[in-house]
Motif scaffolding. Sequence first.
Motif, PDB file in Angstrom:
ATOM      1  N   ILE A   1      42.701  32.908  44.440  1.00  0.00           N
ATOM      2  CA  ILE A   1      43.957  33.700  43.354  1.00  0.00           C
ATOM      3  C   ILE A   1      44.873  34.167  44.383  1.00  0.00           C
ATOM      4  O   ILE A   1      44.506  34.329  45.169  1.00  0.00           O
ATOM      5  CB  ILE A   1      43.178  34.394  43.090  1.00  0.00           C
ATOM      6  CG1 ILE A   1      42.296  34.752  42.001  1.00  0.00           C
ATOM      7  CG2 ILE A   1      44.491  36.166  42.493  1.00  0.00           C
ATOM      8  CD1 ILE A   1      41.422  35.572  41.052  1.00  0.00           C
TER       9      ILE A   1
ATOM     10  N   GLU B   1      49.892  37.482  32.965  1.00  0.00           N
ATOM     11  CA  GLU B   1      49.108  36.406  32.412  1.00  0.00           C
ATOM     12  C   GLU B   1      48.572  36.737  34.456  1.00  0.00           C
ATOM     13  O   GLU B   1      47.798  36.059  34.530  1.00  0.00           O
ATOM     14  CB  GLU B   1      50.086  35.208  33.334  1.00  0.00           C
ATOM     15  CG  GLU B   1      50.539  34.787  32.242  1.00  0.00           C
ATOM     16  CD  GLU B   1      49.887  34.080  31.203  1.00  0.00           C
ATOM     17  OE1 GLU B   1      50.052  34.163  30.023  1.00  0.00           O
ATOM     18  OE2 GLU B   1      49.012  33.275  31.639  1.00  0.00           O
TER      19      GLU B   1
ATOM     20  N   TYR C   1      46.106  40.277  35.732  1.00  0.00           N
ATOM     21  CA  TYR C   1      43.671  41.080  36.445  1.00  0.00           C
ATOM     22  C   TYR C   1      44.113  40.760  37.980  1.00  0.00           C
ATOM     23  O   TYR C   1      43.543  41.474  38.799  1.00  0.00           O
ATOM     24  CB  TYR C   1      43.645  39.725  35.704  1.00  0.00           C
ATOM     25  CG  TYR C   1      43.707  38.383  36.656  1.00  0.00           C
ATOM     26  CD1 TYR C   1      45.300  37.462  36.203  1.00  0.00           C
ATOM     27  CD2 TYR C   1      42.853  38.296  37.304  1.00  0.00           C
ATOM     28  CE1 TYR C   1      44.861  36.194  36.781  1.00  0.00           C
ATOM     29  CE2 TYR C   1      42.166  36.927  37.616  1.00  0.00           C
ATOM     30  CZ  TYR C   1      43.659  36.294  37.755  1.00  0.00           C
ATOM     31  OH  TYR C   1      44.019  34.911  38.679  1.00  0.00           O
ATOM     32  N   GLU C   2      45.205  39.892  38.907  1.00  0.00           N
ATOM     33  CA  GLU C   2      45.018  40.005  40.028  1.00  0.00           C
ATOM     34  C   GLU C   2      46.009  41.448  41.044  1.00  0.00           C
ATOM     35  O   GLU C   2      44.560  41.502  41.974  1.00  0.00           O
ATOM     36  CB  GLU C   2      46.070  38.931  40.180  1.00  0.00           C
ATOM     37  CG  GLU C   2      45.744  37.331  40.053  1.00  0.00           C
ATOM     38  CD  GLU C   2      46.919  36.561  40.665  1.00  0.00           C
ATOM     39  OE1 GLU C   2      47.694  36.946  41.355  1.00  0.00           O
ATOM     40  OE2 GLU C   2      47.019  35.357  39.854  1.00  0.00           O
ATOM     41  N   LYS C   3      45.768  42.409  40.073  1.00  0.00           N
ATOM     42  CA  LYS C   3      46.371  43.109  40.522  1.00  0.00           C
ATOM     43  C   LYS C   3      45.313  44.759  39.704  1.00  0.00           C
ATOM     44  O   LYS C   3      44.291  44.664  41.027  1.00  0.00           O
ATOM     45  CB  LYS C   3      47.120  44.134  40.630  1.00  0.00           C
ATOM     46  CG  LYS C   3      47.857  45.567  40.774  1.00  0.00           C
ATOM     47  CD  LYS C   3      47.949  44.936  42.640  1.00  0.00           C
ATOM     48  CE  LYS C   3      49.016  46.358  42.911  1.00  0.00           C
ATOM     49  NZ  LYS C   3      48.806  46.425  44.414  1.00  0.00           N
ATOM     50  N   ILE C   4      45.272  44.641  38.851  1.00  0.00           N
ATOM     51  CA  ILE C   4      43.947  45.568  38.253  1.00  0.00           C
ATOM     52  C   ILE C   4      42.367  45.091  37.605  1.00  0.00           C
ATOM     53  O   ILE C   4      42.066  45.705  37.164  1.00  0.00           O
ATOM     54  CB  ILE C   4      44.980  46.455  37.201  1.00  0.00           C
ATOM     55  CG1 ILE C   4      45.250  45.601  36.429  1.00  0.00           C
ATOM     56  CG2 ILE C   4      45.703  47.197  37.849  1.00  0.00           C
ATOM     57  CD1 ILE C   4      46.136  46.376  34.932  1.00  0.00           C
ATOM     58  N   ASN C   5      42.474  43.384  37.795  1.00  0.00           N
ATOM     59  CA  ASN C   5      41.610  42.994  37.326  1.00  0.00           C
ATOM     60  C   ASN C   5      41.171  43.150  35.593  1.00  0.00           C
ATOM     61  O   ASN C   5      41.351  43.414  35.123  1.00  0.00           O
ATOM     62  CB  ASN C   5      40.277  43.575  38.043  1.00  0.00           C
ATOM     63  CG  ASN C   5      38.850  42.668  37.824  1.00  0.00           C
ATOM     64  OD1 ASN C   5      37.808  43.147  37.546  1.00  0.00           O
ATOM     65  ND2 ASN C   5      38.764  41.285  37.934  1.00  0.00           N
ATOM     66  N   GLY C   6      39.658  44.019  35.594  1.00  0.00           N
ATOM     67  CA  GLY C   6      38.962  44.345  33.833  1.00  0.00           C
ATOM     68  C   GLY C   6      39.611  45.075  33.295  1.00  0.00           C
ATOM     69  O   GLY C   6      39.530  45.474  32.535  1.00  0.00           O
ATOM     70  N   LYS C   7      40.962  45.788  34.712  1.00  0.00           N
ATOM     71  CA  LYS C   7      41.755  46.962  33.479  1.00  0.00           C
ATOM     72  C   LYS C   7      42.879  46.394  32.613  1.00  0.00           C
ATOM     73  O   LYS C   7      43.706  47.249  32.158  1.00  0.00           O
ATOM     74  CB  LYS C   7      42.290  48.017  34.423  1.00  0.00           C
ATOM     75  CG  LYS C   7      42.819  49.082  33.724  1.00  0.00           C
ATOM     76  CD  LYS C   7      41.764  50.227  33.388  1.00  0.00           C
ATOM     77  CE  LYS C   7      42.154  51.808  32.941  1.00  0.00           C
ATOM     78  NZ  LYS C   7      42.673  52.391  33.811  1.00  0.00           N
TER      79      LYS C   7
ATOM     80  N   PRO D   1      43.635  44.266  30.103  1.00  0.00           N
ATOM     81  CA  PRO D   1      43.665  44.207  29.226  1.00  0.00           C
ATOM     82  C   PRO D   1      44.003  45.101  28.327  1.00  0.00           C
ATOM     83  O   PRO D   1      45.068  45.426  27.353  1.00  0.00           O
ATOM     84  CB  PRO D   1      41.955  44.074  28.320  1.00  0.00           C
ATOM     85  CG  PRO D   1      41.542  43.123  29.436  1.00  0.00           C
ATOM     86  CD  PRO D   1      41.950  43.798  30.333  1.00  0.00           C
ATOM     87  N   PHE D   2      43.794  46.697  28.985  1.00  0.00           N
ATOM     88  CA  PHE D   2      44.254  48.268  28.164  1.00  0.00           C
ATOM     89  C   PHE D   2      45.308  48.521  28.577  1.00  0.00           C
ATOM     90  O   PHE D   2      46.078  48.479  27.576  1.00  0.00           O
ATOM     91  CB  PHE D   2      43.689  48.852  29.786  1.00  0.00           C
ATOM     92  CG  PHE D   2      43.988  49.997  28.902  1.00  0.00           C
ATOM     93  CD1 PHE D   2      45.444  50.377  29.291  1.00  0.00           C
ATOM     94  CD2 PHE D   2      43.149  51.432  27.921  1.00  0.00           C
ATOM     95  CE1 PHE D   2      45.939  52.754  29.516  1.00  0.00           C
ATOM     96  CE2 PHE D   2      43.429  52.218  27.783  1.00  0.00           C
ATOM     97  CZ  PHE D   2      44.589  52.632  28.300  1.00  0.00           C
TER      98      PHE D   2
END
Lengths: 327, 329
Positions: free
Chosen positions: A47, A80, A83-89, A91-92
């Motif tokens: 990544i 885009e 997610y590289e910073k907060i991953n699964g969070k 979409p919130f």
Amino acid sequence: MDLIQRRVRRFESIVSLCLLGGIVLIGLGVFVKQFDYEMSQFGMDVISTENSTVNEEISLTSLSSSSFETLLETEVYDSETLYEKINGKAPFYTESGFRELVTQRFVSKSDEKLWAELYVYDMGSVRNAYSVYSRQKRPDGSVIPEMKFAYLGGNSLFAAHGQYYIEFVGSTKSKELSEAMQEITRKFSTENIVADVEIEQMQLFGKEDLVAGSIKLYLNDAFGFDGLDDVFTGQYKIGDDIVTVFLSERPSSADAKKVVQQYHKFLLDNGGVDISASDAEIKIVDFYGTIEIVGTTRQYIFGIHEAENRQAAEQLAEKFSKRLNEK
Amino acid sequence: MNHAGENNLDRREFLARTGKAGLSIAAAGSLSYLLYDTAGSLKKADNLVTLPDYSVGSISGQTMSVVKGSDRAASVNKAIGLLGGIERFVKPGETIMIKPNIAFATPASLGATSNPGLVAEIVRLCYKAKAKQVYVADNPINDPANCFRLSGIGGAASEAGAKIILPKPNYFSNTTLAGGKLINNWPVFFEPLRKADKLIGVSTIKDHLRSKASMTMKNWYGLLGGRRNIFHQNINTIIAELAMLIKPTLVVLDGTEVMVTNGPTGGSVADLKRENTLIASCDMVAADSFGCSFLGLEPKDLPYLGKAEKAGAGTTDYNKLKPIFDTTS
């Protein structure tokens, strides 16, 4: 004949040039397209942590305080790369109007173990920022008086400032760190003046018995129902019970009635039992042992969500309905 | 030159030109055919690696242990001791890979990453069993060097004698899970796995916005390379496939402080709840099935558990394994 030959040769040359030109265009197209491929087909790169263009409007490096200096580089993420910073969070935020995240770490000049990371989410609007702020609000936080929407939570500071949602996460619980985070956040607020935009619907919540800081804004899918968007909730203390009120302003009273009907049907379709009087405009549903109430007043939808005590719920719903009628 | 002579010349010339054109097209077509890669940009199947099976033989009644205690070092010593001791899992001269959760460059106090002290203690235990070398490795979500440093795991593990392996592009090799839908010719962080005789996973119990929980099985996500975020759309399937792909020696599930909300990143110590529980298990499905209770969940609430059980990766009925319960006090 020379003339005919010349014409034939010129025609052939033109056709040849056109064909060659077409081949060159195809080649260029392939060349350009190969830089715009679906990465999911490939599995080679780790990544990337390359920063995208720094937002010129937000500079976090200038926020260093007398006792804390910047640590490592500023990081910038868009929808885009979030997610590289907060991953699964991610979409919130991306489902709540997210535009950009800028982060910066700060470290104590006297103790490298004391450090904190500032996250500034540009959510695009005051409502979006308030929504993500309110929906993640930790209980028992201590309010920061000089900021409208801000609180301290153990090792962290959380705030909504205009269109920005701010998280300041410290390495540990520390008075020095907490003071530094407040100082830096105040500095950010001063350097990034935002219009003092009121969220009007919040004024519709009466202050009496309202649990301070309990108003939340759900931009979409409130209570698991996709027809309920732009919904405010607030908690009221009625005797020993905490009762959650909800409110949504619709474009028209017709739309409000339609959404209420749909939400009522949603509750019944999912196992709720209607316990309201047959001709009642305000619907009451027993939803697996908790009480749901929903009704309309003018262009507003209002109701009670997951109440344990039916009497308290009905009492509050009636009070709320009167209040909305008076507005 | 008469008209008939011109036609003869044109016909000859035409045939010659047509012949040359035909040869050119044939040559170009042949070259294209030789260069054509039916698999696209993916690596050829014969470059795929197979991940070793690191599991040890099962002993009835010594598959899973649950220890209550506030001190992680004491808890993990007790938990592994109840399963037969570290010597059951680590033999003298072996190389051990420890895979903690080092996903984020956040402080240990947030509980978003494995506890550095716990990782260090497991490193020490491995050396106590006379391991030749212990590696600690992960492919974090944030910048790897920052993650190892700021989480505290890099420093703690190094002090305990472990060698840190940061991900580099050439440390990844493609693998395919037989029967898998998602792990198909996909890069994994193979270099440390290649070197290891045994594999120990060390993870926390965390709420997770997408999968509802992040525990031992989700921890293997950190071995995937490439744009693994695309699997978020099939989060339950990918976690189940990871459980089928990875056969660890042991998993340690740290429920000393549980991130009960705002996972997987957390952000406040208020997101944590102290449960003072640590689980060691040879069956990660069982470990996760027990661990999810600390998030207010049951195994049926986590579809990936059912998928993994159905695929034979373990059991959600952990009671069947007769777990050993104990305390450190």
